[in-house]
Design an enzyme around this catalytic site. Structure first.
Site, mmCIF file in Angstrom:
data_model
loop_
_atom_site.group_PDB
_atom_site.id
_atom_site.type_symbol
_atom_site.label_atom_id
_atom_site.label_comp_id
_atom_site.label_asym_id
_atom_site.label_seq_id
_atom_site.Cartn_x
_atom_site.Cartn_y
_atom_site.Cartn_z
ATOM 1 N N CYS A 12 4.802 37.662 23.819
ATOM 2 C CA CYS A 12 5.019 38.356 22.586
ATOM 3 C C CYS A 12 4.545 37.777 21.082
ATOM 4 O O CYS A 12 4.531 38.211 19.925
ATOM 5 C CB CYS A 12 6.557 39.151 22.403
ATOM 6 S SG CYS A 12 7.774 37.861 21.786
ATOM 7 N N CYS A 43 42.648 45.284 -27.505
ATOM 8 C CA CYS A 43 41.679 44.060 -27.073
ATOM 9 C C CYS A 43 42.052 44.572 -25.646
ATOM 10 O O CYS A 43 43.458 44.573 -25.237
ATOM 11 C CB CYS A 43 42.571 43.048 -27.465
ATOM 12 S SG CYS A 43 42.126 41.464 -26.548
ATOM 13 N N CYS A 101 77.403 70.013 -24.517
ATOM 14 C CA CYS A 101 78.995 69.395 -23.474
ATOM 15 C C CYS A 101 79.927 70.692 -23.659
ATOM 16 O O CYS A 101 80.853 70.606 -23.402
ATOM 17 C CB CYS A 101 79.186 67.782 -23.809
ATOM 18 S SG CYS A 101 79.410 67.542 -25.533
ATOM 19 N N CYS A 120 24.453 48.014 -22.490
ATOM 20 C CA CYS A 120 25.567 48.439 -21.661
ATOM 21 C C CYS A 120 24.765 48.993 -20.516
ATOM 22 O O CYS A 120 25.268 48.699 -19.298
ATOM 23 C CB CYS A 120 25.900 49.228 -22.480
ATOM 24 S SG CYS A 120 27.196 48.939 -23.785
ATOM 25 N N CYS A 134 13.836 40.537 23.946
ATOM 26 C CA CYS A 134 14.016 39.408 23.559
ATOM 27 C C CYS A 134 14.296 39.846 21.975
ATOM 28 O O CYS A 134 13.979 40.635 22.267
ATOM 29 C CB CYS A 134 12.353 39.201 23.737
ATOM 30 S SG CYS A 134 11.538 38.214 22.397
ATOM 31 N N CYS A 140 26.371 46.074 25.703
ATOM 32 C CA CYS A 140 26.039 46.914 27.412
ATOM 33 C C CYS A 140 25.320 45.962 28.335
ATOM 34 O O CYS A 140 25.120 46.331 29.101
ATOM 35 C CB CYS A 140 24.147 48.285 27.143
ATOM 36 S SG CYS A 140 23.346 47.532 25.873
ATOM 37 N N HIS A 177 71.141 73.306 -35.063
ATOM 38 C CA HIS A 177 72.219 73.589 -34.737
ATOM 39 C C HIS A 177 72.133 72.014 -34.072
ATOM 40 O O HIS A 177 71.929 70.775 -33.608
ATOM 41 C CB HIS A 177 70.667 74.094 -33.141
ATOM 42 C CG HIS A 177 70.468 75.200 -33.016
ATOM 43 N ND1 HIS A 177 69.161 75.404 -32.891
ATOM 44 C CD2 HIS A 177 71.620 76.453 -32.916
ATOM 45 C CE1 HIS A 177 68.931 76.913 -32.961
ATOM 46 N NE2 HIS A 177 70.491 77.560 -32.465
ATOM 47 N N CYS A 180 17.308 29.977 20.498
ATOM 48 C CA CYS A 180 16.824 31.410 21.733
ATOM 49 C C CYS A 180 16.943 32.450 20.966
ATOM 50 O O CYS A 180 17.498 32.757 20.560
ATOM 51 C CB CYS A 180 17.894 31.075 22.952
ATOM 52 S SG CYS A 180 17.063 31.456 23.888
#
Length: 529
Positions: free
Chosen positions: A335, A225, A136, A269, A322, A317, A152, A309
């Site tokens: 099937c 911890c 300062c 581990c 099935c 689409c 200093h 079902c």
């Protein structure tokens, strides 16, 4: 069922002043009162640890005691001030032997490296007033300025701002450099903190950094911890040759010293790391999709069947097909006939089996963890409220009711062990059928014993806590039953843990013995020929 060696440090002595008359840098006022473990503190620690593993649970004051001892030793041996001793210890990561070796090898080099000037660059001994602050540029008396070893001068107001900024910047504040750009002088920030800082919170912040520097510099010898808010550190016995690193802090948190995860004995581990990674791995989502969905034959989007079902309609689409054969519904007859192996179906079935196997172990792993957390809450409730009620209703002291507390502690520890046995079982090779059967037998016996104990402690104890009328004879019977179940469960889990830690070696020895027994008659027949 495993007991730990837990020791404590006590410190009745403050820091010894140096011959130069320096004020103690770690006085009792700064670091708080001494701490000694009481019986209750040790009781709060887990009583289920192995006696072979030795570790110390340290409070911050215990760490500070280590620091004070090191500072005093360096200060005495090197004939330097405590401030200089701290600078050296911080530079050499609190390694006392290295400090002494380097110092006596080449003191001048160490001073230059660390920033400890032997003689000041600026001498203010002849000046009492009109000392200009280097920041300062105002004039002050000698009492209003502070200097480092370089000399200093800076006013205390500027030093306060400088040190405050340094502390707020983080752990780098432990040593402070002279503000003069061309100067290399360094000192322990602690010296400046005690001299110019009055803000209590700022001081506490600095001292936390200072204490933590010692723990962090210890490498793998001391660790904090990991439980949030816990201020204890663990000093693990460096000479321990055990492969098991579960430790229990006085805050009741248990963790693995080696990997930092929750305590996981008897699982190693590596297994824990693989299991945790698997639980968070996105590949498990892929497996689930592959196992529970099928691609639309037209747009290839994955579809999950949510109704009974088999006539599916793609919402994207609008293709109808099935579910069983993925053929178009137009002209679809049936099937049901087998048409040979399909690679996609084989992969899907394999993935379905893998995901079902994983979910079997994961659900039980998670269930035991949930049960353990609930048991911990129940134990806390018992110790804080119910034990007093039970004492009044049974006309006995709380110390005579500790068998209920021990039962809950056994339950908590056994839930932890049982949880990790499911991770162990998941990675047990399926081709080792004998080992698998032996493991499942031990696990089943232990789990059945634990369920009996847990039910007794959870349900039957309520009757005596909340019911107002009951004979002392009935309570005596309950005491004997709960104590017996606690001991029996302890034995079951000791056997399980021992077997898993030995890699189920008893099975291998048994199979080897059978193999030798079978080979002997054949050898005799060859001799007869």
């Amino acid at each position: 069922f495993f007991y730990t060696s837990i020791m404590d440090y006590s410190d009745d002595d403050g820091m010894v002043d140096t011959d130069s008359g320096e004020e103690s840098l770690l006085s009792d006022n700064q670091v708080g009162s001494d701490y000694e473990f009481t019986d209750q503190d040790v009781d709060n620690a887990s009583t289920y640890k192995r006696s072979q593993i030795s570790y110390l649970v340290l409070k911050e004051e215990d760490v500070r005691k280590h620091q004070r001892t090191d500072i005093e030793q360096v200060s005495t041996v090197l004939s330097i001030s405590q401030v200089e001793a701290i600078v050296l210890l911080l530079h050499y990561q609190w390694n006392v032997s290295k400090v002494e070796d380097e110092w006596f090898t080449d003191e001048k080099k160490v001073r230059e490296l660390v920033g400890m000037l032997k003689e000041p660059v600026v001498d203010l001994n002849d000046r009492e007033v009109n000392i200009e602050c280097g920041i300062c540029f105002d004039s002050y008396t000698q009492k209003e300025v502070t200097t480092l070893s370089c000399g200093h001068p800076y006013c205390n107001v500027c030093w306060t701002g400088y040190i405050t900024t340094t502390i707020n910047d983080g752990p780098g504040c432990l040593t402070v450099k002279c503000p003069e750009p061309s100067c290399s002088a360094v000192t322990a920030c602690q010296y400046m903190v005690d001299k110019v800082i009055t803000d209590k919170e700022l001081k506490e912040k600095y001292y936390r950094y200072f204490v933590r520097s010692y723990v962090e510099a210890s490498g793998n010898k001391i660790k904090w911890c990991p439980s949030p808010g816990c201020e204890y550190a663990i000093d693990f016995a460096s000479g321990s040759r055990s492969e098991h690193y579960d430790v229990s802090c006085l805050c009741s948190y248990e963790f693995c010293w080696n990997c930092g995860e929750d305590a996981h004995r008897p699982v190693d581990c590596d297994t824990v790391s693989k299991w945790i990674s698997k639980n968070t791995d996105e590949s498990e989502n892929t497996n689930w999709i592959l196992a529970n969905t099928k691609p639309c034959p037209n747009c290839k989007r994955q579809i999950e069947k949510s109704m009974g079902c088999n006539h599916m309609g793609c919402s994207i689409c609008k293709h109808s097909f099935c579910w069983n054969c993925l053929g178009p519904m137009k002209g679809h007859r049936n099937c049901h006939k087998f048409k040979g192996g399909n690679e996609t179906d084989v992969k899907r079935k394999r993935a379905k089996r893998a995901i079902d196997r994983y979910m079997h172990y994961y659900e039980r792993w998670a269930s035991n963890q949930s049960s353990r957390l609930i048991a911990m809450a129940d134990l806390k409730k018992l110790q804080s409220v119910q034990l007093k009620w039970l004492s009044i209703r049974q006309g006995t002291t709380e110390s005579q009711l500790q068998f209920t507390v021990e039962a809950w502690r056994q339950i908590i520890e056994c839930r932890r062990v049982l949880k990790w046995t499911y991770a162990y079982g998941y990675y047990l090779p399926e081709e080792e059928q004998t080992k698998k059967e032996f493991f499942e037998y031990l696990q089943g016996e232990a789990e059945a014993g634990l369920e009996r104990l847990h039910h007794c402690a959870e349900e039957e104890l309520k009757h005596f806590v909340f019911e107002t009328q009951d004979s002392s004879k009935n309570f005596g019977d309950f005491r004997r039953k709960l104590t017996g179940l606690t001991e029996a469960t302890k034995t079951y889990f000791e056997n399980l843990v021992k077997a898993l830690e030995n890699g189920l070696a008893d099975v291998a020895l048994s199979e080897s013995s059978k193999s030798k027994t079978k080979s002997k008659p054949a050898t005799k027949r060859r001799k007869l020929k």
